[in-house]
Design a protein around this motif. Structure first.
Motif, PDB file in Angstrom:
ATOM      1  N   GLY A   7      54.852  -3.501 -21.369  1.00 54.38           N
ATOM      2  CA  GLY A   7      54.384  -3.536 -19.988  1.00 54.38           C
ATOM      3  C   GLY A   7      54.215  -4.940 -19.460  1.00 54.38           C
ATOM      4  N   ALA A   8      54.205  -5.022 -18.142  1.00 51.67           N
ATOM      5  CA  ALA A   8      54.048  -6.303 -17.447  1.00 51.67           C
ATOM      6  C   ALA A   8      52.853  -6.180 -16.520  1.00 51.67           C
ATOM      7  N   TYR A   9      51.833  -7.003 -16.755  1.00 51.42           N
ATOM      8  CA  TYR A   9      50.607  -6.920 -15.963  1.00 51.42           C
ATOM      9  C   TYR A   9      50.341  -8.238 -15.238  1.00 51.42           C
ATOM     10  N   VAL A  10      49.795  -8.112 -14.039  1.00 53.89           N
ATOM     11  CA  VAL A  10      49.396  -9.311 -13.282  1.00 53.89           C
ATOM     12  C   VAL A  10      48.007  -9.066 -12.691  1.00 53.89           C
ATOM     13  N   CYS A  11      47.131 -10.030 -12.898  1.00 49.94           N
ATOM     14  CA  CYS A  11      45.767  -9.931 -12.348  1.00 49.94           C
ATOM     15  C   CYS A  11      45.534 -11.127 -11.427  1.00 49.94           C
ATOM     16  N   VAL A  12      45.047 -10.868 -10.245  1.00 49.81           N
ATOM     17  CA  VAL A  12      44.712 -11.964  -9.322  1.00 49.81           C
ATOM     18  C   VAL A  12      43.192 -11.949  -9.143  1.00 49.81           C
ATOM     19  N   MET A  13      42.590 -13.075  -9.473  1.00 49.78           N
ATOM     20  CA  MET A  13      41.129 -13.117  -9.535  1.00 49.78           C
ATOM     21  C   MET A  13      40.585 -14.322  -8.757  1.00 49.78           C
ATOM     22  N   ASP A  14      39.539 -14.100  -7.993  1.00 45.64           N
ATOM     23  CA  ASP A  14      38.833 -15.220  -7.365  1.00 45.64           C
ATOM     24  C   ASP A  14      37.560 -15.460  -8.162  1.00 45.64           C
ATOM     25  N   ILE A  15      37.239 -16.737  -8.370  1.00 43.50           N
ATOM     26  CA  ILE A  15      36.042 -17.075  -9.152  1.00 43.50           C
ATOM     27  C   ILE A  15      35.143 -18.007  -8.345  1.00 43.50           C
ATOM     28  N   ASP A  16      33.899 -17.601  -8.221  1.00 39.92           N
ATOM     29  CA  ASP A  16      32.925 -18.458  -7.546  1.00 39.92           C
ATOM     30  C   ASP A  16      32.422 -19.478  -8.574  1.00 39.92           C
ATOM     31  N   VAL A  17      32.776 -20.712  -8.376  1.00 43.08           N
ATOM     32  CA  VAL A  17      32.491 -21.760  -9.355  1.00 43.08           C
ATOM     33  C   VAL A  17      30.979 -21.971  -9.531  1.00 43.08           C
ATOM     34  N   ASP A  18      30.201 -21.706  -8.505  1.00 43.50           N
ATOM     35  CA  ASP A  18      28.763 -21.985  -8.564  1.00 43.50           C
ATOM     36  C   ASP A  18      27.952 -20.869  -9.202  1.00 43.50           C
ATOM     37  N   THR A  19      28.512 -19.648  -9.215  1.00 46.48           N
ATOM     38  CA  THR A  19      27.772 -18.528  -9.829  1.00 46.48           C
ATOM     39  C   THR A  19      28.511 -17.953 -11.037  1.00 46.48           C
ATOM     40  N   GLY A  20      29.778 -18.269 -11.183  1.00 43.45           N
ATOM     41  CA  GLY A  20      30.585 -17.692 -12.270  1.00 43.45           C
ATOM     42  C   GLY A  20      31.002 -16.256 -11.995  1.00 43.45           C
ATOM     43  N   VAL A  21      30.748 -15.780 -10.798  1.00 50.29           N
ATOM     44  CA  VAL A  21      31.069 -14.386 -10.469  1.00 50.29           C
ATOM     45  C   VAL A  21      32.573 -14.247 -10.220  1.00 50.29           C
ATOM     46  N   THR A  22      33.148 -13.201 -10.835  1.00 55.88           N
ATOM     47  CA  THR A  22      34.590 -12.958 -10.680  1.00 55.88           C
ATOM     48  C   THR A  22      34.830 -11.809  -9.703  1.00 55.88           C
ATOM     49  N   ASP A  23      35.916 -11.917  -8.964  1.00 56.47           N
ATOM     50  CA  ASP A  23      36.291 -10.835  -8.053  1.00 56.47           C
ATOM     51  C   ASP A  23      37.786 -10.563  -8.257  1.00 56.47           C
ATOM     52  N   ILE A  24      38.082  -9.386  -8.809  1.00 55.93           N
ATOM     53  CA  ILE A  24      39.493  -9.076  -9.066  1.00 55.93           C
ATOM     54  C   ILE A  24      40.102  -8.541  -7.781  1.00 55.93           C
ATOM     55  N   ARG A  25      40.916  -9.379  -7.210  1.00 56.82           N
ATOM     56  CA  ARG A  25      41.485  -9.053  -5.899  1.00 56.82           C
ATOM     57  C   ARG A  25      42.632  -8.071  -6.046  1.00 56.82           C
ATOM     58  N   ARG A  26      43.367  -8.207  -7.136  1.00 53.64           N
ATOM     59  CA  ARG A  26      44.545  -7.367  -7.314  1.00 53.64           C
ATOM     60  C   ARG A  26      44.808  -7.173  -8.798  1.00 53.64           C
ATOM     61  N   PHE A  27      45.185  -5.975  -9.191  1.00 56.39           N
ATOM     62  CA  PHE A  27      45.637  -5.775 -10.569  1.00 56.39           C
ATOM     63  C   PHE A  27      46.852  -4.861 -10.536  1.00 56.39           C
ATOM     64  N   TYR A  28      47.964  -5.429 -10.964  1.00 61.04           N
ATOM     65  CA  TYR A  28      49.233  -4.683 -10.977  1.00 61.04           C
ATOM     66  C   TYR A  28      49.614  -4.407 -12.421  1.00 61.04           C
ATOM     67  N   ALA A  29      49.897  -3.146 -12.736  1.00 57.99           N
ATOM     68  CA  ALA A  29      50.226  -2.775 -14.123  1.00 57.99           C
ATOM     69  C   ALA A  29      51.514  -1.969 -14.162  1.00 57.99           C
ATOM     70  N   LEU A  30      52.538  -2.569 -14.734  1.00 63.89           N
ATOM     71  CA  LEU A  30      53.787  -1.831 -14.951  1.00 63.89           C
ATOM     72  C   LEU A  30      53.848  -1.443 -16.420  1.00 63.89           C
ATOM     73  N   ASP A  31      53.978  -0.148 -16.675  1.00 65.73           N
ATOM     74  CA  ASP A  31      54.070   0.333 -18.053  1.00 65.73           C
ATOM     75  C   ASP A  31      55.395   1.035 -18.289  1.00 65.73           C
ATOM     76  N   ASP A  32      55.931   0.829 -19.473  1.00 66.19           N
ATOM     77  CA  ASP A  32      57.131   1.564 -19.882  1.00 66.19           C
ATOM     78  C   ASP A  32      56.797   2.276 -21.182  1.00 66.19           C
ATOM     79  N   CYS A  33      56.604   3.608 -21.089  1.00 66.50           N
ATOM     80  CA  CYS A  33      56.306   4.388 -22.300  1.00 66.50           C
ATOM     81  C   CYS A  33      57.439   5.363 -22.563  1.00 66.50           C
ATOM     82  N   GLY A  34      58.657   4.933 -22.200  1.00 70.74           N
ATOM     83  CA  GLY A  34      59.806   5.802 -22.413  1.00 70.74           C
ATOM     84  C   GLY A  34      59.718   7.006 -21.495  1.00 70.74           C
TER      85      GLY A  34
END
Ligand code: CDP
Length: 808
Positions: free
Chosen positions: A659-686
């Motif tokens: 599979g091919a995965y892509v995660c796009v994340m914004d990170i607040d440098v002052d709090t360490g808080v993460t925000d996953i803006r996008r998660f794309y998951a391509l899977d090939d299980c036959g």
């Protein structure tokens, strides 16, 4: 008059492979009608509970059970002294080690089982646990595997001979009294030579922390010994019921035909319920002693603190490449922390599971892997979490290694992956560490993924964000996490995979009833994966009867054929194949019956969706329903009555989903808080049996991956106290933290699987963890970060930003 249905309409009516059939299990689950271990209530049933050690390493000076026994309602208190005459105070582990059932002289981890109280109800048992007086003498605690290998403190005194020498372990010689095994694969000499002479070498240490799958339902069992007919019935949360039956027989001496193991509904397993726990042994003994059923069900803290953990691998890696980025060699040394006993459920020949899939999706000419297993004062188990066999560790290792190499080469990591992928025409591909990848088309999947997320656009946006950050216009950074994973699932070929000598085939037995409905029984056991839905779909397509007319039954060793159970995404590759093969046996007999009914030769009829038709005369046919009835009602010369088949399937190879995965994340440098803006998951299980169930598996696996990458861990303090033993401290993501997942797929069938299917359940976890982690690391890359360890919780991210001087 009935309209004759088109071929497509007939196929649709079957609800076979490829359709989004709704889960048949959900009718009972959504109405509270599931039947879990704790729902089992037998007449006169007693309840067991454990006295557990508060210390991670201590000698037991004495145990006084008098006060507990005096409590009204307490029936028995078992200690190692009671089990010793039966030889049951220790039990064999699946990894060839042995483990204390109840503390025999000392304890090796916090929460270890010390005594087992049996009482008339759960509350009395819990009160009596408090009354058992145990005198401990604290010993020095070791929680660091590197320190353990240097320490004079002997953790496992039972594994040192009287003259101080070290007997071999289950996997060969041991280097130190706290060492378990060394496992080496690949070509050490050539790999080290290639690395020594390489134009570019990247090197790093990656720690994949200890975590836990924390299934919704904890582990438990009900043991019921019927002394009159000598039969033991054991209900439990078992992911491998037949293997448990064999183990119970070997340990107890009760003949296997007198043991019935039943796995009822199971509320999630993820590998946590593969192994055998002291609670099972004590409940069986207690039922034999008392003559009535005994139930034992863990609470949440017991589950988190004492049952099979996941990971705890320190992976040191070196990767060599040309200046253009072509990888020339890979080296890895792993220090594996197994806790107090080596209780992994790996196939016998693989003490570190399938860690040797760590060359990943890349054409790496030479590689070397060594794994050293080490004892520490932590709980044993070490296989679980949506990858029983260390594939998650392997994929995390290579996908972090690639990112670090990209930094070393100053190259785009997507491009680095692309130029090193195994090419479509190279399959079947022989990896440097000994696997034969069955099929793959990585370039197509990668291009599709990068295009779907507009990868170039994302990198441009990220570069602008870095500029803005440096200019003081924003305090947020952007990370782009990339992962291309290759899984190895479907253990497995009996020639190289067994557990405790039991070959890892699987099975399916089908009985077609006269009216054209059926029951199929399998050696696997669903814990939420929807087998009752999907295996019926395989059969609907293979035998031409509607999926709705086919019952799938698993988990009762008195009725199901022998199988090795469900974990490691092996159900579809192994039992799914057995199902298709058994279906084909049904079809072969049905063909003979149809030919007889149609008065033609066997070769003159052919299968068509739900019937056999006379070749060239489609109006002459017999439906499978008609054939089923004939099997029971006609005397057909040369053919036995009935329509049944059984298949035991030994797969020729594993399957290799990717599979091919892509995660796009914004990170607040002052709090360490993460925000996953996008998660794309391509899977090939036959071949995809049920796209909706696949999507559910992917959502669940990604969510567990998010948990592990961003906060979940079993952490210990220096005294060996578990710091995350409750859900107050152990991170379980909720809908609040979980992003919207975009799923996609390509289909590259497995050439050796009867229906071309590969497993899928583990993939999103295996691929998801490095993807989330790569996103965090990538966000700070422009500021000099090479690698920071998981879990990436807000505090650790804040610390990373701070160390990089981003807080001014
Ligand atoms: O062994 P386990 O059931 O955990 O994993 P699996 O074989 O990957 O299957 C998980 C679920 O996904 C099952 O219900 C499978 O039938 C389904 N599946 C599917 O629909 N198509 C595939 N190619 C693979 C799995």
């Amino acid at each position: 008059m009935n309209k004759e249905l088109s071929r497509q309409e007939r196929a649709d009516a079957l609800g076979g492979m490829g359709c989004k059939r709704k889960r048949v299990e959900d009718a009972r689950f959504t109405q509270g009608k599931g039947n879990y271990v704790d729902d089992i209530k037998l007449p006169g049933m007693l309840f067991g509970d454990f006295v557990r050690s508060p210390y991670a390493h201590a000698r037991i000076k004495s145990i006084n059970t008098d006060a507990a026994m005096a409590l009204d309602g307490v029936v028995a208190v078992l200690t190692a002294a009671d089990l010793a005459p039966l030889g049951l105070h220790w039990m064999p582990t699946l990894a060839g080690d042995k483990q204390m059932v109840l503390a025999d002289g000392k304890v090796l981890f916090q929460g270890q089982e010390v005594a087992y109280v049996v009482a008339k109800d759960r509350y009395i048992a819990a009160d009596a646990v408090e009354l058992v007086e145990v005198e401990y003498e604290e010993l020095e605690v070791i929680i660091d595997p590197f320190a353990s290998l240097k320490s004079d403190v002997v953790l496992r005194e039972d594994l040192v001979a009287e003259d101080g020498s070290l007997p071999d372990g289950a996997h060969g010689p041991r280097k130190h009294h706290n060492h378990i095994f060394t496992w080496e694969v690949g070509d050490k000499e050539t790999t080290e030579q290639v690395i020594g002479e390489a134009e570019v070498v990247a090197e790093d240490m990656f720690y994949y922390h200890r975590t836990h799958p924390c299934p919704l339902e904890t582990c438990g069992c009900v043991a019921s010994m019927d002394k009159v007919n000598g039969k033991l019935t054991l209900y439990g949360t078992f992911q491998a019921p037949h293997a448990i039956r064999t183990v119970v027989s070997l340990i107890s001496g009760i003949e296997e035909h007198n043991i019935r193991v039943i796995s009822p509904d199971i509320g999630g397993g993820f590998g946590n319920k593969v192994g055998a726990y002291p609670g099972y042994v004590c409940s069986v003994v207690a039922s034999i002693v008392t003559g009535v059923p005994v139930k034992w069900v863990e609470d949440r803290m017991e589950n988190l603190m004492t049952t099979a953990f996941a990971r705890d691998y320190w992976m040191k890696g070196k990767i060599a490449a040309t200046k253009e980025g072509k990888i020339t060699g890979l080296w890895c040394h792993t220090t594996a922390d197994h806790g107090g006993f080596d209780a992994c459920a790996d196939p016998t020949k693989f003490p570190a599971g399938f860690m040797n899939i760590c060359t990943g999706s890349y054409d790496i000419p030479v590689a070397y892997l060594a794994v050293d297993g080490v004892y520490t004062n932590k709980a044993p188990g070490g296989v679980s979490y949506r990858c029983s066999f260390r594939v998650t560790e392997a994929v995390y290792f290579i996908e972090r290694m690639i990112e670090v190499l990209a930094i070393e080469l100053n190259m785009d990591p997507a491009e680095l992956r692309r130029i090193n992928f195994i090419k479509k025409e190279q399959f079947p591909y022989q990896s440097a560490l000994g696997w034969e990848y069955d099929s793959g088309d990585y370039h197509t999947a990668w291009d599709k993924a990068l295009e779907a997320v507009d990868y170039k656009g994302l990198r441009a946006e990220q570069a602008q964000r870095v500029e803005d950050f440096k200019a003081g216009k924003t305090r947020s950074l952007m990370g782009i996490g990339l992962t291309f994973f290759t899984e190895i699932v479907g253990a497995g070929p009996v020639k190289n995979c067994d557990i405790l000598g039991l070959g890892m085939f699987d099975s399916c037995e089908i009985r077609i009833h006269p009216t054209g409905s059926a029951i199929a029984r399998l050696g696997t056991i669903s814990q939420g994966q929807g087998h009752a839905t999907t295996f019926a779909q395989i059969l609907a397509t293979e035998i031409g009867l509607p999926a709705d007319s086919i019952t799938i039954e698993e988990g009762d060793t008195d009725t199901a054929p022998y199988g090795l159970g469900t974990y490691g995404s092996r159900s579809t590759p192994v039992a799914g194949a057995a199902t298709a093969m058994a279906g084909r046996k049904i079809r072969a007999k049905a063909q003979m019956i149809a030919a007889y009914l149609l008065e033609v030769h066997d070769d003159d009829v052919e299968f068509d969706v739900d019937r056999f038709v006379v070749k060239g005369a489609p109006e002459k046919f017999k439906t499978m329903k008609e054939i089923a009835f004939a099997a029971y009602n006609q005397a057909i010369p040369g053919i036995e009555p009935g329509l049944e088949a059984v298949s035991y399937y030994d797969p020729p190879n594993m399957t290799y989903p990717f599979g091919a995965y892509v995660c796009v994340m914004d990170i607040d440098v002052d709090t360490g808080v993460t925000d996953i803006r996008r998660f794309y998951a391509l899977d090939d299980c036959g071949t995809r049996i049920n796209p909706m169930i696949i999507e559910g598996q992917i959502h669940g696996g990604l969510t567990e991956a998010l948990a592990v990458a961003l906060g979940q861990e079993i952490a210990y303090d220096d005294m060996g106290n578990v710091k995350t033993g409750t859900l107050m401290d152990f991170f379980l993501p909720t809908a609040w933290e979980v992003p919207n997942y975009e799923t996609d797929h390509t289909v590259t069938p497995s050439p050796h699987h009867p229906i071309g299917a590969k497993g899928v359940g583990e993939s999103p976890h295996v691929g998801g963890v490095p993807c989330f982690s790569n996103a965090v690391n990538d966000a700070f890359k422009a500021f000099g970060l090479r690698h920071t360890h998981m879990p990436h919780d807000h505090w650790r991210i804040w610390q990373t930003a701070n160390k990089l001087g981003l807080h001014g």
